[in-house]
Design an enzyme around this catalytic site. Structure first.
Site, PDB file in Angstrom:
ATOM      1  N   HIS A 100       0.884  -1.165   0.000  1.00 12.85           N
ATOM      2  CA  HIS A 100       0.000   0.000   0.000  1.00 12.85           C
ATOM      3  C   HIS A 100       0.923   1.216   0.000  1.00 12.85           C
ATOM      4  O   HIS A 100       2.017   1.164   0.572  1.00 12.85           O
ATOM      5  CB  HIS A 100      -0.833   0.120   1.271  1.00 12.85           C
ATOM      6  CG  HIS A 100      -1.742  -1.023   1.581  1.00 12.85           C
ATOM      7  ND1 HIS A 100      -1.316  -2.172   2.192  1.00 12.85           N
ATOM      8  CD2 HIS A 100      -3.079  -1.164   1.407  1.00 12.85           C
ATOM      9  CE1 HIS A 100      -2.346  -2.977   2.366  1.00 12.85           C
ATOM     10  NE2 HIS A 100      -3.424  -2.403   1.903  1.00 12.85           N
ATOM     11  N   ASP A 103       2.329   1.948   3.355  1.00 11.28           N
ATOM     12  CA  ASP A 103       3.276   0.970   3.929  1.00 11.28           C
ATOM     13  C   ASP A 103       4.700   1.447   3.677  1.00 11.28           C
ATOM     14  O   ASP A 103       5.626   1.056   4.380  1.00 11.28           O
ATOM     15  CB  ASP A 103       3.173  -0.400   3.239  1.00 11.28           C
ATOM     16  CG  ASP A 103       1.808  -1.015   3.379  1.00 11.28           C
ATOM     17  OD1 ASP A 103       1.110  -0.713   4.355  1.00 11.28           O
ATOM     18  OD2 ASP A 103       1.445  -1.823   2.485  1.00 11.28           O
ATOM     19  N   HIS A 270     -11.079 -14.239   3.489  1.00 10.76           N
ATOM     20  CA  HIS A 270     -12.288 -13.499   3.119  1.00 10.76           C
ATOM     21  C   HIS A 270     -13.357 -14.464   2.595  1.00 10.76           C
ATOM     22  O   HIS A 270     -14.542 -14.252   2.814  1.00 10.76           O
ATOM     23  CB  HIS A 270     -11.974 -12.457   2.046  1.00 10.76           C
ATOM     24  CG  HIS A 270     -11.009 -11.401   2.488  1.00 10.76           C
ATOM     25  ND1 HIS A 270     -10.628 -10.363   1.675  1.00 10.76           N
ATOM     26  CD2 HIS A 270     -10.347 -11.209   3.652  1.00 10.76           C
ATOM     27  CE1 HIS A 270      -9.776  -9.582   2.323  1.00 10.76           C
ATOM     28  NE2 HIS A 270      -9.576 -10.091   3.524  1.00 10.76           N
ATOM     29  N   ASP A 308      -5.993 -13.691   9.276  1.00  7.83           N
ATOM     30  CA  ASP A 308      -4.811 -13.582   8.415  1.00  7.83           C
ATOM     31  C   ASP A 308      -3.664 -14.483   8.863  1.00  7.83           C
ATOM     32  O   ASP A 308      -2.536 -14.029   9.077  1.00  7.83           O
ATOM     33  CB  ASP A 308      -4.300 -12.123   8.347  1.00  7.83           C
ATOM     34  CG  ASP A 308      -5.217 -11.220   7.538  1.00  7.83           C
ATOM     35  OD1 ASP A 308      -5.989 -11.738   6.715  1.00  7.83           O
ATOM     36  OD2 ASP A 308      -5.140  -9.995   7.725  1.00  7.83           O
TER      37      ASP A 308
HETATM   38  C1  XLS Z   1      -7.820  -6.706   4.351  1.00  9.25           C
HETATM   39  C2  XLS Z   1      -7.242  -6.947   3.053  1.00  9.25           C
HETATM   40  C3  XLS Z   1      -6.056  -6.056   2.701  1.00  9.25           C
HETATM   41  C4  XLS Z   1      -5.844  -6.056   1.224  1.00  9.25           C
HETATM   42  C5  XLS Z   1      -5.009  -4.936   0.712  1.00  9.25           C
HETATM   43  O1  XLS Z   1      -8.596  -7.494   4.857  1.00  9.25           O
HETATM   44  O2  XLS Z   1      -6.901  -8.287   2.942  1.00  9.25           O
HETATM   45  O3  XLS Z   1      -4.923  -6.446   3.390  1.00  9.25           O
HETATM   46  O4  XLS Z   1      -5.275  -7.258   0.794  1.00  9.25           O
HETATM   47  O5  XLS Z   1      -5.564  -3.706   0.984  1.00  9.25           O
HETATM   48 NI    NI Z   2      -5.868  -9.152   1.367  1.00 10.37          NI
HETATM   49 NI    NI Z   3      -7.819  -9.632   4.537  1.00 10.84          NI
END
Ligand code: XLS
Ligand code: NI
Ligand code: NI
Length: 437
Positions: A100, A103, A270, A308
């Protein structure tokens, strides 16, 4: 300067290896179904988790040290992160990174100040890329962290906030093109709502579509030839995210004429938050010709949020790789959008995490290839639909029938037809045999 002085270059040492810092399955040059493992599995480091996240959660602060010898929030720290990141990628044999905008550098007090910082760090990164041959998988703009985005970015009620989002996208696209990135990602961030009482959903979605259209046009005008990607997610941070899942995002892209330029970036965690399997989201994307890239992580089935975690479950990676192989591979890659658990707070843990993830996908690739070569899954599936390989079946598929003629066929059948067994348990046995011998 070495940021990971006690950690070695990690390489393939085979399944008999006893070393902690070796790959047992990931052997980049090994050829699987006609392609090198490194081509099937273009791995990427997520700048934010690996070089940024230091363990902070809702209940406590940092547990890991990601200062890399500098004061966080300074350009010196930003540069140390670049150096540490490149050393990390080289030691792990990870060829790509994802980022990003924020980042890379701390955000300034104005758009212009942030741009100046980004230009400075981009020179530095470009130099490193030249020296090492490492590449950019995709870039994106963080349009969810800052206070101004609390009501969304492309979906914001404020036209000035919308323009700030446009500024970030423009600059992040410039950087992605400079770095030769293969993709540009839109993850929904705060594009969604908390309550319908204050939200005009249609208005917001139209504005998001316009922003993406302008981004597409700008990207193409500066020579970006890669994929634009939507990364679906059903909730978190918003109660409802507009890009709920692949099917929803694909419908949105088609509605607004963006489907030729956009694909999906599917994140495993997700998918499960949306009540789907990772494999389901990959299948829906692939069958629509929109499987672009993967955010390689995993969730926890007992937790309802985006944990994650690093990929671990070999059933899941095998099923995912079956979809990837059948789609002929990704146009993008496998970005470890994953972070160490909060108590796994040492540099060694960062290495263990990537070795775990890379080996989990390498083993998944090998097992998926074995399942395809074994042929029993594909064989059964073909047999299951074999009644369609008839004159009647073909006529229906080619649209040459009408309802009345099919009804007549049914009327003259002797009794009711039997469609045959689905053989699920048999197929699951086949999978276990291939996985465990
Ligand atoms: C958040 C997302 C994020 C995207 C990039 O849940 O996974 O990390 O991959 O903005
Ligand atoms: Ni992501
Ligand atoms: Ni994510």
């Amino acid at each position: 300067m070495a940021y990971f002085p006690n950690l070695p270059k990690v390489s393939y040492a085979g399944t008999d290896s006893k070393g902690d810092f070796t790959f047992r399955y990931y052997n980049p040059d090994r050829v699987v179904l006609g392609k090198k493992m490194s081509e099937w599995l273009p791995f990427a480091m997520a700048w934010w988790h690996n070089l940024g996240a230091a363990g902070t959660d809702m209940f406590g602060g940092n547990t890991a040290d990601k200062s890399f010898g500098q004061v966080p929030g300074t350009m010196e720290h930003a540069k140390a992160k670049v150096e540490a990141g490149f050393e990390f990628m080289q030691k792990l044999g990870v060829e790509y990174f994802c980022f990003h905008d924020v980042d890379l550098v701390p955000e300034g007090a104005t758009v212009q100040e942030t741009w100046d910082r980004l230009d400075e760090i981009a020179d530095f990164i470009e130099e490193k890329m030249k020296q090492t041959g490492l590449k950019c998988l995709w870039g994106t703009a963080n349009m969810f962290g800052a206070q101004r985005y609390m009501n969304g970015a492309g979906s914001s009620n404020s036209v000035d906030v919308y323009c700030c989002a446009a500024a970030q996208i423009k600059k992040a696209l410039d950087l992605t093109v400079r770095f030769g990135g293969k993709g540009y990602v839109f993850w929904g961030g705060r594009e969604g709502y908390e309550t319908l009482l204050n939200t005009d959903v249609r208005f917001e979605q139209e504005n998001i579509a316009s922003l993406m259209t302008m981004a597409r046009d700008y990207g193409r005008s500066i020579g970006f030839t890669g994929d634009f990607l939507i990364e679906p997610k059903p909730k978190e941070p918003m109660k409802h995210q507009y890009d709920f899942d692949a099917a929803t995002a694909i419908g949105f892209l088609r509605q607004y004429g963006l489907d030729k330029d956009f694909k999906m970036n599917i994140e495993a965690n997700h998918a499960t938050l949306a009540g789907h399997t990772f494999q389901h989201e990959l299948r829906v994307s692939a069958m629509n010709g929109m499987l672009g890239s993967i955010d390689a992580n995993t969730g926890d089935y007992l937790l309802g949020w985006d944990t994650d975690e690093f990929p671990y479950d070999i059933y899941e990676t095998t099923n995912a790789m079956l979809e990837v192989i059948r789609a002929g591979g990704l146009t993008g890659g496998f970005n470890f959008d994953a972070k160490n658990r909060r108590p796994s707070n040492t540099p060694e843990d960062m290495f263990h995490a990537y070795i775990l993830g890379m080996d989990a996908f390498a083993l998944g690739l090998l097992k998926a290839a074995e399942l395809i070569e074994d042929g029993r899954l594909d064989g059964f599936r073909a047999e299951r639909y074999s009644s369609w390989n008839t004159e009647l079946g073909r006529a229906i598929r080619e649209g040459k029938t009408d309802l009345a003629s099919l009804a007549e066929h049914a009327r003259t059948l002797e009794g009711w037809p039997n469609p045959g067994s689905g053989r699920q348990e048999y197929l699951q046995r086949v999978v276990n045999e291939v996985l465990f011998g």
